[in-house]
Design a protein around this motif. Structure first.
Motif, short mmCIF file in Angstrom:
data_model
loop_
_atom_site.label_atom_id
_atom_site.label_comp_id
_atom_site.label_asym_id
_atom_site.label_seq_id
_atom_site.Cartn_x
_atom_site.Cartn_y
_atom_site.Cartn_z
N GLY A 42 -9.44 40.41 4.56
CA GLY A 42 -9.89 39.27 5.36
C GLY A 42 -8.71 38.36 5.68
N LYS A 43 -8.98 37.34 6.49
CA LYS A 43 -7.93 36.40 6.86
C LYS A 43 -7.71 35.40 5.73
CE LYS A 43 -6.56 33.34 10.48
NZ LYS A 43 -6.95 32.01 10.81
N ALA A 44 -6.45 35.20 5.35
CA ALA A 44 -6.19 34.23 4.28
C ALA A 44 -6.41 32.82 4.82
CB ALA A 44 -4.75 34.38 3.82
N GLN A 45 -7.24 32.06 4.14
CA GLN A 45 -7.52 30.69 4.61
C GLN A 45 -6.67 29.70 3.79
OE1 GLN A 45 -9.39 30.10 7.08
NE2 GLN A 45 -10.55 31.99 7.36
N SER A 46 -6.08 28.72 4.50
CA SER A 46 -5.39 27.65 3.75
C SER A 46 -6.05 26.34 4.16
CB SER A 46 -3.91 27.62 4.11
OG SER A 46 -3.78 27.12 5.42
N ASN A 47 -5.78 25.26 3.44
CA ASN A 47 -6.44 24.00 3.79
C ASN A 47 -5.62 23.17 4.79
OD1 ASN A 47 -4.43 23.41 2.11
ND2 ASN A 47 -5.66 22.26 0.60
N VAL A 48 -4.69 23.86 5.46
CA VAL A 48 -3.90 23.16 6.47
C VAL A 48 -4.35 23.65 7.84
CG1 VAL A 48 -1.59 22.73 7.37
CG2 VAL A 48 -1.94 23.03 4.91
N ARG A 49 -4.68 22.72 8.73
CA ARG A 49 -5.06 23.13 10.07
C ARG A 49 -3.82 23.55 10.86
NH1 ARG A 49 -8.83 18.75 12.84
NH2 ARG A 49 -8.46 20.10 14.63
N SER A 50 -3.99 24.66 11.62
CA SER A 50 -2.87 25.04 12.48
C SER A 50 -3.43 25.30 13.87
CB SER A 50 -2.19 26.29 11.94
OG SER A 50 -3.12 27.34 11.90
N SER A 51 -2.65 24.97 14.88
CA SER A 51 -3.20 25.12 16.24
C SER A 51 -3.23 26.60 16.62
CB SER A 51 -2.32 24.36 17.21
OG SER A 51 -1.05 24.96 17.22
N GLY A 52 -4.31 26.99 17.33
CA GLY A 52 -4.42 28.36 17.84
C GLY A 52 -4.59 29.41 16.77
N ALA A 53 -5.01 29.04 15.57
CA ALA A 53 -5.13 30.04 14.50
C ALA A 53 -6.41 30.83 14.63
CB ALA A 53 -5.08 29.35 13.16
N ASP A 54 -7.43 30.24 15.25
CA ASP A 54 -8.73 30.93 15.28
C ASP A 54 -9.08 31.45 16.66
OD1 ASP A 54 -9.38 30.83 12.65
OD2 ASP A 54 -10.03 28.75 12.74
N GLU A 55 -8.14 32.16 17.28
CA GLU A 55 -8.50 32.76 18.57
C GLU A 55 -9.53 33.86 18.31
OE1 GLU A 55 -4.65 33.50 18.81
OE2 GLU A 55 -4.10 31.74 19.99
N ALA A 56 -10.38 34.05 19.31
CA ALA A 56 -11.42 35.09 19.16
C ALA A 56 -10.74 36.46 19.10
CB ALA A 56 -12.36 35.03 20.35
N ILE A 57 -11.19 37.28 18.16
CA ILE A 57 -10.62 38.63 18.10
C ILE A 57 -11.41 39.53 19.04
CG2 ILE A 57 -9.67 38.41 15.77
CD1 ILE A 57 -12.13 39.91 14.76
N LYS A 58 -10.70 40.41 19.72
CA LYS A 58 -11.37 41.33 20.66
C LYS A 58 -11.30 42.73 20.06
CE LYS A 58 -10.48 38.87 24.99
NZ LYS A 58 -9.56 37.79 24.59
#
Length: 604
Positions: A537-553
């Motif tokens: 799975g995707k490693a989650q951190s508690n820091v927001r980063s821009s563009g990290a959650d683009e939709a996967i195709k």
């Protein structure tokens, strides 16, 4: 003695045999006016209905102007050639169907050769004359040339020709007259098909040509009476192919009418009936008069050319989807199959392993498909060709392969088949941008080629083959070019990791599919196997980063049907078959054991 005619309908696959039998049944008044009848009513089995092919030969009987016509509908696929061969011995003539556009095909040649060698004079039915590209005259010439090539005698060469469109229910003496029913065909059958030889007064001679099984009355032999009469309750002598003789009583005698089976008291020479009461009855056995037994010659059945290993499913997901998972259940089911299907054989080759021999991939996948629908779970290995030794020389089966394809693909296909040891024997332009290629190829070269062939010809090529003969072994044949993507973890596949693996090749799984170590989850883009992790799975951190959650195709996965999987696998892989899924896996699930085995084989 009743007025009887016995005929078989033979043709290449998809030339319209079952549709013609449908119309004969309808137009002879066999179905009453209020009866609701399916299309291709003779294809009774679920797989036959889905695929639109006939797998088992079936018989029916119609009455027309006081004459009983027994009709046997036969399979057209080369893998079921054993069925056709036996049936031809039971009839006095054949309806040879040929497509008015495609003309003579490999399976047409196979069945014609058998029919002519038995002395039958076929009635040639040029079917599908309503097709826009139909050329009935060319097809009749092709059939004539084929008969001449097969050394037909003068009488056989003067065959009657009928032009028909079975789907629309009409037959004609001339392709252009306006007749709109099947009367010309019925008249030709009554006039041209010889009456059965033999008489009711002679001693009983009856031969079994196919088997059926009923849970209440046991084995049933479907047979033709060549001489004499048989009655229910009568004591007769069963003579086996090896000469063994068993006395027994006819517990049930069954006749055919339309689609129904009816209990009858007695039957005479020329009739086709079903007989019960003999537990050991087999195809080719004779029932005779006990006082003066005169058995008929046993039948020669062509040998199997392919073998496949069926084994108990031992994957980590074993037993989660199927009802029958143990080796004795698989053994029972295979034994039951061999009761009625004599073109196949099987033997136990180890703990929970069975080697099943058959005439082709299709025949074996249909057995596997039937088993999974009944709730069985098992593994199948890659099909192997049966090799035999004659005078110290290794011999393998060769096939006659015919391909129709658009001109622009012929170069690529000739090259591809050349690598599989095929020799081209003929190349004919078919008009309208199509070419027909003919090859002789080792049966090994055909394993796993169908999917590649359809891809190369963009789905427009048609490929047919039939067994030729055994020839000396022809060396190694090229097989699959790509490696496998193998899972290195147990668990559920995640969209995130599948998205990251898509660049590596073609995936066979979708998110939430269960995977295990050693399961093949895709086809690698290169020629080596690659161990991958589909559950990361995707490693989650508690820091927001821009563009990290683009939709996967995700690209839709390649769905593996049972046939595709069997074609795709290599020797070190198995297909895991359950009622709900078809998975591909490595024979050795543990990666270290797998590498060790591969190393050993390389140095061996």
């Amino acid at each position: 003695m009743r007025d009887i005619r016995n005929i078989a309908v033979i043709a290449h696959v998809d030339h319209g045999k079952t549709t013609l039998v449908d119309e004969l049944l309808k137009q002879s008044g066999t179905f009453s006016s209020h009866q609701n009848v399916d299309e291709r009513v003779m294809d009774s089995n679920a797989i036959e209905k889905e695929r639109g092919i006939t797998i088992l030969s079936k018989n029916t009987a119609i009455d027309y102007e006081g004459v009983r016509i027994n009709i046997i509908d036969t399979p057209g696929h080369a893998d079921f050639g054993g069925e056709v061969e036996r049936v031809l011995k039971m009839v006095d003539s054949v309806l040879l169907l040929v497509d008015a556009q495609e003309g003579v095909m490999p399976q047409t040649k196979f069945v014609v050769k058998k029919a002519l060698s038995l002395g039958h004079r076929p009635i040639v039915v040029v079917n599908k004359i309503d097709k826009p590209a139909a050329e009935p005259d060319r097809v009749v010439d092709e059939v004539f040339d084929l008969f001449a090539q097969m050394d037909a005698n003068e009488e056989q060469l003067e065959f009657p020709v009928i032009y028909a469109a079975a789907r629309d229910g009409y037959a004609r003496f001339d392709a252009n007259d306006g007749n709109m029913d099947l009367k010309p065909l019925f008249e030709t059958i009554l006039k041209e098909v010889p009456k059965p030889q033999g008489a009711d007064e002679n001693g009983l001679q009856l031969q079994v040509f196919t088997l059926d099984y009923d849970n209440f009355i046991g084995k049933i032999g479907i047979a033709r009476i060549f001489n004499g009469t048989i009655s229910q309750g009568e004591t007769v002598l069963l003579v086996k192919a090896d000469g063994e003789k068993v006395k027994g009583r006819v517990s049930k005698l069954i006749g055919f009418k339309g689609l129904e089976r009816i209990d009858i008291k007695t039957a005479g020479a020329g009739d086709i009936v079903a007989v019960a009461g003999f537990e050991t009855i087999d195809v080719g056995d004779s029932l005779c008069d006990p006082l003066n037994p005169m058995p008929l010659d046993p039948m020669h059945i062509e040998e199997p050319t392919l073998s496949v290993t069926f084994a108990v499913n031992d994957s980590p997901l074993a037993g989660t989807e199927g009802k029958f998972v143990t080796s004795n259940k698989i053994d029972e089911r295979l034994k039951a199959e061999m009761n009625t299907n004599i073109a196949m054989g099987y033997e136990q080759i180890g703990e929970g392993k069975f080697k099943v021999n058959g005439r082709g991939e299709l025949q074996i996948t249909i057995l596997a498909e039937n088993m999974r629908r009944e709730g069985f779970e098992f593994c199948i290995g890659r099909p192997e060709v049966i090799i035999r030794e004659e005078n110290g020389v290794k011999m393998e089966p060769f096939e006659h392969l015919v391909i129709d394809l658009p001109d622009e693909f012929s170069g690529a296909i000739i090259e591809k088949l050349g690598k599989r040891k095929a020799t081209m024997t003929n190349m004919v332009p078919m008009g309208e941008g199509y070419t027909r290629l003919e090859f002789e190829i080792p049966a090994r070269g055909l394993i796993g080629i169908r999917t590649e062939f359809l891809t190369e010809t963009k789905g427009e090529g048609v490929m047919n083959h039939s067994f030729l003969e055994f020839r000396p072994y022809s060396g190694t044949v090229e097989s699959r070019k790509y490696g496998a993507l193998v899972s290195m973890e147990n668990g559920e596949a995640l969209g995130y990791s599948i998205f990251n693996l898509q660049d590596r090749g073609v995936m066979f799984i979708k998110p939430q599919d269960k995977v295990y170590v050693g399961m093949v989850i895709g086809q690698h883009a290169k020629d080596n196997d690659l161990d991958v992790n589909p559950i990361k799975g995707k490693a989650q951190s508690n820091v927001r980063s821009s563009g990290a959650d683009e939709a996967i195709k995700l690209v839709p996965p390649r769905t593996m049907s049972l046939e595709n999987a069997l074609e795709w696998i290599e020797d070190d892989e198995l297909v895991e078959v359950t009622p709900l899924s078809v998975r591909v896996r490595k024979r050795e699930l543990d990666p270290t054991v797998r590498k060790r085995t591969a190393k050993k084989e390389k140095f061996a």
